[in-house]
Design a protein around this motif. Structure first.
Motif, PDB file in Angstrom:
ATOM      1  N   UNK A  50       0.831  -1.208   0.000  1.00  9.10           N
ATOM      2  CA  UNK A  50       0.000   0.000   0.000  1.00  9.10           C
ATOM      3  C   UNK A  50       0.868   1.261   0.000  1.00  9.10           C
ATOM      4  N   UNK A  51       1.954   1.232   0.760  1.00  9.21           N
ATOM      5  CA  UNK A  51       2.851   2.389   0.829  1.00  9.21           C
ATOM      6  C   UNK A  51       3.521   2.637  -0.524  1.00  9.21           C
ATOM      7  N   UNK A  52       3.968   1.581  -1.182  1.00 10.69           N
ATOM      8  CA  UNK A  52       4.587   1.727  -2.503  1.00 10.69           C
ATOM      9  C   UNK A  52       3.591   2.301  -3.514  1.00 10.69           C
ATOM     10  N   UNK A  53       2.346   1.827  -3.468  1.00 11.40           N
ATOM     11  CA  UNK A  53       1.342   2.341  -4.396  1.00 11.40           C
ATOM     12  C   UNK A  53       1.004   3.796  -4.091  1.00 11.40           C
ATOM     13  N   UNK A  54       1.020   4.157  -2.817  1.00 11.12           N
ATOM     14  CA  UNK A  54       0.807   5.560  -2.453  1.00 11.12           C
ATOM     15  C   UNK A  54       1.957   6.421  -2.982  1.00 11.12           C
ATOM     16  N   UNK A  55       3.184   5.950  -2.833  1.00 12.69           N
ATOM     17  CA  UNK A  55       4.329   6.707  -3.346  1.00 12.69           C
ATOM     18  C   UNK A  55       4.258   6.815  -4.860  1.00 12.69           C
ATOM     19  N   UNK A  56       3.860   5.738  -5.527  1.00 11.50           N
ATOM     20  CA  UNK A  56       3.659   5.793  -6.988  1.00 11.50           C
ATOM     21  C   UNK A  56       2.692   6.910  -7.352  1.00 11.50           C
ATOM     22  N   UNK A  68       2.378  19.972 -16.034  1.00 13.65           N
ATOM     23  CA  UNK A  68       1.114  20.486 -16.552  1.00 13.65           C
ATOM     24  C   UNK A  68       0.578  21.683 -15.775  1.00 13.65           C
ATOM     25  N   UNK A  69       1.109  21.900 -14.570  1.00 15.85           N
ATOM     26  CA  UNK A  69       0.611  22.994 -13.750  1.00 15.85           C
ATOM     27  C   UNK A  69      -0.691  22.668 -13.043  1.00 15.85           C
ATOM     28  N   UNK A  70      -1.063  21.390 -13.031  1.00 18.61           N
ATOM     29  CA  UNK A  70      -2.275  20.977 -12.301  1.00 18.61           C
ATOM     30  C   UNK A  70      -2.115  19.529 -11.850  1.00 18.61           C
ATOM     31  N   UNK A  71      -2.823  19.198 -10.782  1.00 22.49           N
ATOM     32  CA  UNK A  71      -2.778  17.849 -10.220  1.00 22.49           C
ATOM     33  C   UNK A  71      -4.189  17.301 -10.188  1.00 22.49           C
ATOM     34  N   UNK A  72      -4.384  16.121 -10.762  1.00 21.17           N
ATOM     35  CA  UNK A  72      -5.687  15.459 -10.711  1.00 21.17           C
ATOM     36  C   UNK A  72      -5.958  15.004  -9.286  1.00 21.17           C
ATOM     37  N   UNK A  73      -7.202  15.071  -8.873  1.00 21.07           N
ATOM     38  CA  UNK A  73      -7.548  14.697  -7.506  1.00 21.07           C
ATOM     39  C   UNK A  73      -7.656  13.180  -7.332  1.00 21.07           C
ATOM     40  N   UNK A  74      -7.818  12.445  -8.432  1.00 25.16           N
ATOM     41  CA  UNK A  74      -7.947  10.988  -8.355  1.00 25.16           C
ATOM     42  C   UNK A  74      -6.685  10.339  -8.907  1.00 25.16           C
ATOM     43  N   UNK A  75      -6.109   9.359  -8.179  1.00 25.74           N
ATOM     44  CA  UNK A  75      -4.911   8.688  -8.700  1.00 25.74           C
ATOM     45  C   UNK A  75      -5.242   7.838  -9.911  1.00 25.74           C
ATOM     46  N   UNK A  76      -4.217   7.620 -10.740  1.00 27.15           N
ATOM     47  CA  UNK A  76      -4.427   6.776 -11.917  1.00 27.15           C
ATOM     48  C   UNK A  76      -4.657   5.337 -11.471  1.00 27.15           C
ATOM     49  N   UNK A  77      -5.554   4.605 -12.163  1.00 28.20           N
ATOM     50  CA  UNK A  77      -5.793   3.209 -11.768  1.00 28.20           C
ATOM     51  C   UNK A  77      -4.570   2.357 -12.079  1.00 28.20           C
ATOM     52  N   UNK A  78      -4.254   1.392 -11.195  1.00 33.18           N
ATOM     53  CA  UNK A  78      -3.090   0.540 -11.463  1.00 33.18           C
ATOM     54  C   UNK A  78      -3.359  -0.427 -12.613  1.00 33.18           C
ATOM     55  N   UNK A  79      -2.312  -0.804 -13.307  1.00 35.36           N
ATOM     56  CA  UNK A  79      -2.427  -1.855 -14.308  1.00 35.36           C
ATOM     57  C   UNK A  79      -2.659  -3.178 -13.573  1.00 35.36           C
ATOM     58  N   UNK A  80      -3.356  -4.131 -14.215  1.00 35.02           N
ATOM     59  CA  UNK A  80      -3.651  -5.394 -13.529  1.00 35.02           C
ATOM     60  C   UNK A  80      -2.414  -6.112 -12.999  1.00 35.02           C
ATOM     61  N   UNK A  81      -1.317  -6.062 -13.754  1.00 35.00           N
ATOM     62  CA  UNK A  81      -0.102  -6.766 -13.323  1.00 35.00           C
ATOM     63  C   UNK A  81       0.977  -5.782 -12.865  1.00 35.00           C
ATOM     64  N   UNK A  82       0.575  -4.619 -12.382  1.00 28.99           N
ATOM     65  CA  UNK A  82       1.521  -3.574 -11.972  1.00 28.99           C
ATOM     66  C   UNK A  82       2.328  -4.027 -10.760  1.00 28.99           C
ATOM     67  N   UNK A  83       3.647  -4.119 -10.931  1.00 25.96           N
ATOM     68  CA  UNK A  83       4.532  -4.422  -9.812  1.00 25.96           C
ATOM     69  C   UNK A  83       4.790  -3.114  -9.073  1.00 25.96           C
ATOM     70  N   UNK A  84       4.475  -3.029  -7.774  1.00 32.02           N
ATOM     71  CA  UNK A  84       4.602  -1.756  -7.059  1.00 32.02           C
ATOM     72  C   UNK A  84       6.004  -1.158  -7.108  1.00 32.02           C
ATOM     73  N   UNK A  85       7.035  -1.982  -7.015  1.00 36.65           N
ATOM     74  CA  UNK A  85       8.405  -1.459  -7.051  1.00 36.65           C
ATOM     75  C   UNK A  85       8.713  -0.880  -8.429  1.00 36.65           C
ATOM     76  N   UNK A  87       6.565   0.204 -10.569  1.00 38.66           N
ATOM     77  CA  UNK A  87       5.722   1.391 -10.756  1.00 38.66           C
ATOM     78  C   UNK A  87       6.349   2.610 -10.098  1.00 38.66           C
ATOM     79  N   UNK A  88       6.927   2.446  -8.908  1.00 40.01           N
ATOM     80  CA  UNK A  88       7.605   3.560  -8.237  1.00 40.01           C
ATOM     81  C   UNK A  88       8.802   4.008  -9.073  1.00 40.01           C
ATOM     82  N   UNK A  89       9.589   3.066  -9.564  1.00 35.22           N
ATOM     83  CA  UNK A  89      10.778   3.420 -10.354  1.00 35.22           C
ATOM     84  C   UNK A  89      10.397   4.184 -11.622  1.00 35.22           C
TER      85      UNK A  89
END
Length: 197
Positions: A50-56, A68-85, A87-89
């Motif tokens: 969870x912490x790695x996905x939050x950092x991502x 872009x000068x703006x931040x979306x309020x909703x995080x991007x959805x993870x890919x089904x096979x997204x490896x958290x490490x 994704x952070x890199x």
């Protein structure tokens, strides 16, 4: 009228603060293996995955703010096979390549100076890098020079009260604690934690 000697000042982007924070976080994730994902972290309600996905998500938001000068309020959805490490890199490298910095960043219905957003982001990235190092068993301290600079910007970005839910109450560091331990304690974490199984 003279400025007070200890008055906090915004941190300019050209100081490399974000780059050093990302470098520390990337060093911290090197020790993470798939078998560690369920480990507890210094963030009480999060395991390591969870912490790695939050950092991502934080890295992606910072990238949007800088480019872009703006931040979306909703995080991007993870890919089904997204490896958290991984994704952070990927998000960290993408952020490092983002060289533009707008004067102001739009976050929902609010606006924030670009330098201040970068300073807040550097603090979040560095402290979560410390959290990850603790959970993985490395227990690496935040480098002293980086921690010292982040301590100087804390009064700009961390409210005295109320701090929750964004920040925990501070804990008392040792009298001779180095800058990294003082930063961690100020943000409500106990310095020098033992590795968490």
């Amino acid at each position: 009228m003279h400025e007070q000697a200890n008055a906090p000042r915004p941190v300019p982007l050209d100081g490399g603060l974000m780059e050093r924070a990302i470098g520390f976080a990337l060093t911290s994730v090197q020790a993470v293996t798939p078998g560690m994902m369920s480990r507890r972290t210094p963030c009480a309600s999060w395991d390591l995955e969870m912490l790695l996905l939050h950092l991502r998500d934080s890295l992606a938001a910072l990238h949007d703010g800088i480019r872009l000068g703006r931040v979306a309020m909703l995080p991007e959805p993870p890919e089904p096979d997204d490896d958290p490490v991984s994704a952070v890199r990927v998000r960290a490298v993408r952020l490092l390549r983002a060289s533009c910095s707008p004067e102001r960043v739009e976050i929902g219905d609010r606006h924030l100076g670009g330098d201040l957003m970068a300073a807040i982001g550097a603090m979040e990235v560095a402290v979560h890098g410390w959290d990850i190092a603790q959970a993985s068993g490395r227990a690496s301290p935040i480098p002293a020079a980086l921690a010292d600079e982040l301590l100087r910007i804390c009064p700009l970005v961390v409210p005295e009260s109320p701090r929750r839910p964004l920040f925990a109450d501070p804990v008392e560091p040792a009298p001779d604690a180095p800058a990294g331990d003082r930063l961690i304690a100020f943000l409500g974490r106990r310095p020098l934690l033992e590795p968490r199984p």
